[in-house]
Write a protein that holds these residues in place. Sequence first.
Motif, PDB file in Angstrom:
ATOM      1  N   PRO A  66       0.802  -1.223   0.000  1.00  0.00           N
ATOM      2  CA  PRO A  66       0.000   0.000   0.000  1.00  0.00           C
ATOM      3  C   PRO A  66       0.840   1.281   0.000  1.00  0.00           C
ATOM      4  O   PRO A  66       1.906   1.338   0.610  1.00  0.00           O
ATOM      5  N   HIS A  67       0.326   2.284  -0.698  1.00  0.00           N
ATOM      6  CA  HIS A  67       1.021   3.571  -0.817  1.00  0.00           C
ATOM      7  C   HIS A  67       0.533   4.597   0.202  1.00  0.00           C
ATOM      8  O   HIS A  67       1.180   5.622   0.397  1.00  0.00           O
ATOM      9  N   ALA A  71      -3.508   5.696   1.909  1.00  0.00           N
ATOM     10  CA  ALA A  71      -4.738   6.400   1.539  1.00  0.00           C
ATOM     11  C   ALA A  71      -4.731   7.815   2.100  1.00  0.00           C
ATOM     12  O   ALA A  71      -4.283   8.056   3.218  1.00  0.00           O
ATOM     13  N   GLU A  79      -5.350   0.111  -2.684  1.00  0.00           N
ATOM     14  CA  GLU A  79      -4.552  -0.200  -1.505  1.00  0.00           C
ATOM     15  C   GLU A  79      -4.708  -1.675  -1.134  1.00  0.00           C
ATOM     16  O   GLU A  79      -3.736  -2.362  -0.808  1.00  0.00           O
ATOM     17  N   SER A 133      -2.981  -3.922  -3.741  1.00  0.00           N
ATOM     18  CA  SER A 133      -1.521  -3.816  -3.743  1.00  0.00           C
ATOM     19  C   SER A 133      -0.865  -4.787  -2.773  1.00  0.00           C
ATOM     20  O   SER A 133       0.326  -5.070  -2.874  1.00  0.00           O
ATOM     21  N   TYR A 155      -8.411   1.472   8.054  1.00  0.00           N
ATOM     22  CA  TYR A 155      -8.161   2.860   7.677  1.00  0.00           C
ATOM     23  C   TYR A 155      -7.554   3.501   8.919  1.00  0.00           C
ATOM     24  O   TYR A 155      -8.236   3.777   9.895  1.00  0.00           O
ATOM     25  N   THR A 175      -3.743   0.974   5.942  1.00  0.00           N
ATOM     26  CA  THR A 175      -3.435   2.162   5.141  1.00  0.00           C
ATOM     27  C   THR A 175      -3.947   3.417   5.828  1.00  0.00           C
ATOM     28  O   THR A 175      -5.104   3.429   6.272  1.00  0.00           O
ATOM     29  N   PRO A 176      -3.082   4.420   5.988  1.00  0.00           N
ATOM     30  CA  PRO A 176      -1.647   4.425   5.722  1.00  0.00           C
ATOM     31  C   PRO A 176      -0.906   3.586   6.759  1.00  0.00           C
ATOM     32  O   PRO A 176      -1.443   3.300   7.824  1.00  0.00           O
ATOM     33  N   ASN A 235       4.718   4.027   4.788  1.00  0.00           N
ATOM     34  CA  ASN A 235       4.277   5.239   4.109  1.00  0.00           C
ATOM     35  C   ASN A 235       4.774   6.483   4.829  1.00  0.00           C
ATOM     36  O   ASN A 235       5.253   7.429   4.208  1.00  0.00           O
TER      37      ASN A 235
END
Length: 283
Positions: free
Chosen positions: A103-104, A106, A171, A174, A240, A268-269, A273
């Motif tokens: 994940p990048h 959210a 997310e 991924s 989240y 995520t995040p 990240n």
Amino acid sequence: MPEDEAKSDDRDLVLNRECFCITLDSASLRAAIRAEAQDPDLVVALLAARPHLFSAAPVFLSRHDLAAMLDVVAAIEAAAAVPAYQAAVLSWGPAIASHDFGPHGAFMGYDFHLGNAGPRLIEINTNAGGAFLNAFLARAQTACCREAQDASRAAVLDAFEPAVWRMFLAEWASQRRASPPGTIAIVDDRPKDQYLLPEFLLAQRFFERQGLNAWVVDATQLRFDDGRLQYEGRTVDLVYNRLVDFSLSAPEHAALREAYLAGAVVVTPNPRNHALIADKRNL
């Protein structure tokens, strides 16, 4: 600069300097809340206790300033993908950040100040709040002039929810999850005491509209057992994350940390990240 963009920039400067006709329509806001929220009376009460949660008037953003911001964001994210950069920033980051589950992050937030010299980046937030509130607020605004009405009727409002849902699905995917998530926990410390609790409730309702079981959860209510992150005995697929303990190192976050390190839940995040993008030492 193309002529149409120059005209747009001039218009936005004039609107910021002279237009005071867009104001918060409180009656429309309350009506929207009652149509949107699961417990509208609660949300109305929460907003009444937070009189400055919403701005009474907007700030207009020129295309030129927006393009400048996007250039900065693109440069940061490009740098963050360079192996040498990652090695450097992870050398001072927490060990948990070395784990890359995909994940990048959210709602990665890039905070800018606007001034005569153009936008200036002041902070990057992995757990930025306000997206659901701002989208909600935009639908409750009123305007008195054509220029302001045009500016406040951006097509992006209609695209907001589909874009957010695509972001969370990306997310999820991924981390190599084939089937879609069934549950999500919006996690913070003492969420009922948080100033942005109204946003948590709007987010919960949004996820429910996508077909998920969604809960607003205090991190201490989570358990990691039988290889699953659980909330009141129910498996949590997706988190989240709204915690400011970016490395999940606090004792009260142990269950979430263990589940994250085991790859048992998509968060995520997540700590990586923050370490790559938002750690202020990077700036």
